[in-house]
Design a protein around this motif. Sequence first.
Motif, PDB file in Angstrom:
ATOM      1  N   UNK A  36      95.475  19.959  48.887  1.00  0.00           N
ATOM      2  CA  UNK A  36      95.308  20.510  47.547  1.00  0.00           C
ATOM      3  C   UNK A  36      94.256  19.670  46.820  1.00  0.00           C
ATOM      4  N   UNK A  37      93.146  20.298  46.501  1.00  0.00           N
ATOM      5  CA  UNK A  37      92.038  19.561  45.895  1.00  0.00           C
ATOM      6  C   UNK A  37      92.123  19.652  44.371  1.00  0.00           C
ATOM      7  N   UNK A  38      92.397  18.533  43.754  1.00  0.00           N
ATOM      8  CA  UNK A  38      92.469  18.496  42.288  1.00  0.00           C
ATOM      9  C   UNK A  38      91.049  18.434  41.725  1.00  0.00           C
ATOM     10  N   UNK A  39      90.400  19.598  41.741  1.00  0.00           N
ATOM     11  CA  UNK A  39      89.004  19.642  41.296  1.00  0.00           C
ATOM     12  C   UNK A  39      88.895  20.095  39.844  1.00  0.00           C
ATOM     13  N   UNK A  40      89.966  19.944  39.117  1.00  0.00           N
ATOM     14  CA  UNK A  40      89.936  20.251  37.689  1.00  0.00           C
ATOM     15  C   UNK A  40      90.698  19.144  36.975  1.00  0.00           C
ATOM     16  N   UNK A  41      90.610  19.143  35.664  1.00  0.00           N
ATOM     17  CA  UNK A  41      91.438  18.199  34.919  1.00  0.00           C
ATOM     18  C   UNK A  41      90.708  16.968  34.435  1.00  0.00           C
ATOM     19  N   UNK A  42      91.433  16.208  33.670  1.00  0.00           N
ATOM     20  CA  UNK A  42      90.849  15.096  32.935  1.00  0.00           C
ATOM     21  C   UNK A  42      90.285  14.006  33.846  1.00  0.00           C
ATOM     22  N   UNK A  43      91.028  13.684  34.919  1.00  0.00           N
ATOM     23  CA  UNK A  43      90.542  12.612  35.788  1.00  0.00           C
ATOM     24  C   UNK A  43      89.168  12.957  36.350  1.00  0.00           C
ATOM     25  N   UNK A  71      96.360  22.586  22.259  1.00  0.00           N
ATOM     26  CA  UNK A  71      94.923  22.883  22.202  1.00  0.00           C
ATOM     27  C   UNK A  71      94.572  24.083  23.093  1.00  0.00           C
ATOM     28  N   UNK A  72      95.593  24.757  23.620  1.00  0.00           N
ATOM     29  CA  UNK A  72      95.367  25.976  24.389  1.00  0.00           C
ATOM     30  C   UNK A  72      95.148  25.753  25.873  1.00  0.00           C
ATOM     31  N   UNK A  73      94.957  24.499  26.278  1.00  0.00           N
ATOM     32  CA  UNK A  73      94.722  24.235  27.706  1.00  0.00           C
ATOM     33  C   UNK A  73      96.050  24.133  28.455  1.00  0.00           C
ATOM     34  N   UNK A  74      96.070  24.666  29.650  1.00  0.00           N
ATOM     35  CA  UNK A  74      97.312  24.521  30.414  1.00  0.00           C
ATOM     36  C   UNK A  74      97.367  23.131  31.047  1.00  0.00           C
TER      37      UNK A  74
END
Length: 587
Positions: free
Chosen positions: A164-171, A339-342
């Motif tokens: 599972x590639x965490x290619x989104x998000x704050x990090x 803020x609307x972000x999941x």
Amino acid sequence: MKTHIQQLLAGALQTLQQQGTLPADLSFDLHVERTRDKNHGDFACAIALDLAKKARRKPREVAEQIVAALSISALITKVEIAGPGFINFFMAPQALLRVVNDILEAGEAYGRSTVGHGQRVQVEFVSANPTGPLHVGHGRGAAYGAAVADLLVAAGFHVHREYYVNDAGRQMDILATSVWLRYLEQCGEEFTFPANGYRGDYVQQISMRLRQMHNDLFRRQAQQIFAGIPADEPAGGDKEQHIDALIERCKQLLGAGHYRTVFDAGLNEILADIRDDLEQFGVAYEEWFSERSLTSSGAVERALQRLKASGHLYEQQGAWWFRSSAFGDEKDRVVIRDNGQHTYFASDIAYHMDKMERGYTRVIDIWGADHHGYIPRIKAALAALGYDPNRLDVLLVQFAILYRGGEKVQMSTRSGQFVTLRELRGEVGKDAARFFYVTRKCEQHMDFDLDLAKSESNDNPVYYIQYAHARICSVLQQLAERGISFGPDDIRNARLDRLVESHEIDLLHMLSRYPETIETAALSCQPHQLAHYLRELAAALHAYYNAHAFLREEPEVRSARLVLITATRQVLYNGLSLLGMHAPQRM
RNA sequence: GCGCCCUUAGCUCAGUUGGAUAGAGCGUUGGAUUCCGAUUCCAAAGGUCAGAGGUUCGAAUCCUCUAGGGCGCGCCA
């Protein structure tokens, strides 16, 4: 052999139930096990003790009736009742010898079974954030996950390995911003690098290549970038607020298109490194699943809608919460921020929904032990979506502590001072790393002794096992040199009944245990059972080698022995392969 | 504070899912080898299964409590 005995016992019990000797509604599970003590025969069963309680009869009496009802088998020479009511089975010599032919006929397939019945199982493992190279903690998850997946394949399951590639998000945003800031430094801009940025050398490398490709395209003035940004921690501010503001500024100054270019430069390069690293570690995946795709495909939206429609979401203080506490979690969890972000959790719900929709009968997640707190909420989400949470098994892998020269190797992720998996492979080699990682139960904390792993001595189980294989190869190599013929005909016509020495019997027993070992290791997700088995098998071979000469005996005995060690070589090879290790011809 | 995991020989760990006298490796001590590879083999010593209760024919294994160690308790990922 074990299943043969189980069948015999099942038949006997059925007879007794039909006769009315035992109640017809009696439930039991037949458990045949290998004996620890040779005086107790080869296999034992405690079923009479179990049934005696339920039928309110004397255990030995029940045992006697079972034995009397057993049908005759050519593979069993003696059945005994011992102790409080154990039924002990003694195997016929030819039953034991049969294993040699089984091995040579099956070859690389020896040990495989069909217990899995082709059931589809998904195994997700490693799944480290692509914010930097894999470190030795990920290495254990990689070795463990790969071994579990390979064992399941051997046991007849249809396995889908996934990362599972965490290619989104704050990090990832922090990574992109770190890359950009390093790039700016190379352009000649001067500023203080944020405390919370990624400081590893690999970030420098990525930004260097970015600049080679795009020159000063992404250059902005430091003054402009840092204007109005809250102070960083060393300057008395909050490092989280500081980096978040920088991320926003980065997006704003670069624009969506260029930001994506910088972002993807980091993501793709690190992901390529991880893929290559795992490939060289002998770990392959069927699929690399993108977190971002869950948003673009609408899966996240759909998952949340399903939860909302079934009344499991509620709004509070501008955020949407999932009522996970209704399903055993200790409290409710936010899925959409004010803020609307999941949240990351929302993606995770969608991801696990997707796994369920893909129709796997079983889903296995392998996580680092520090994520154990997330199990209840994921299971809660599955239950709320109407799936059986028991289809998901989360296996936790504890951390490994490295030791070098008797000293703990200090590691900390934040300073970038961690030992990478690549470095570990370079130091001890792939085989030793793979073996050492899976030699302990996954829930056990592990001390990884680097000096032992790379030592070329009998203390090192990796060498010990591989040497057993090489030693057999060496013996077989001697045949040609000595002009001894040993071809397919010699193997087929070998007088295996000449194998009567205690070392030979021990070795035969070891070989016959291999399929059972694979099966239980697979079904219980415990590759360490295979690792320990291989060590024992190697020990049996070395002991045999030392006690008896193979090549100098008269032809019949010699051939029988050569067939036996050829079979042993095959099992060593099969077992090592399952753990992703080489079986060297010489060392 | 609450929750999850761990605790077995001097050290590192197994223990076939509740079975018979708790086992390996390393280390220690003693021994073997004219040899198909000495990267080997054999043997001995070493235990209150962290502690205390309970469940039953039977517990290292299941339940409760206690002690020690690890981890987790964000509108982070």
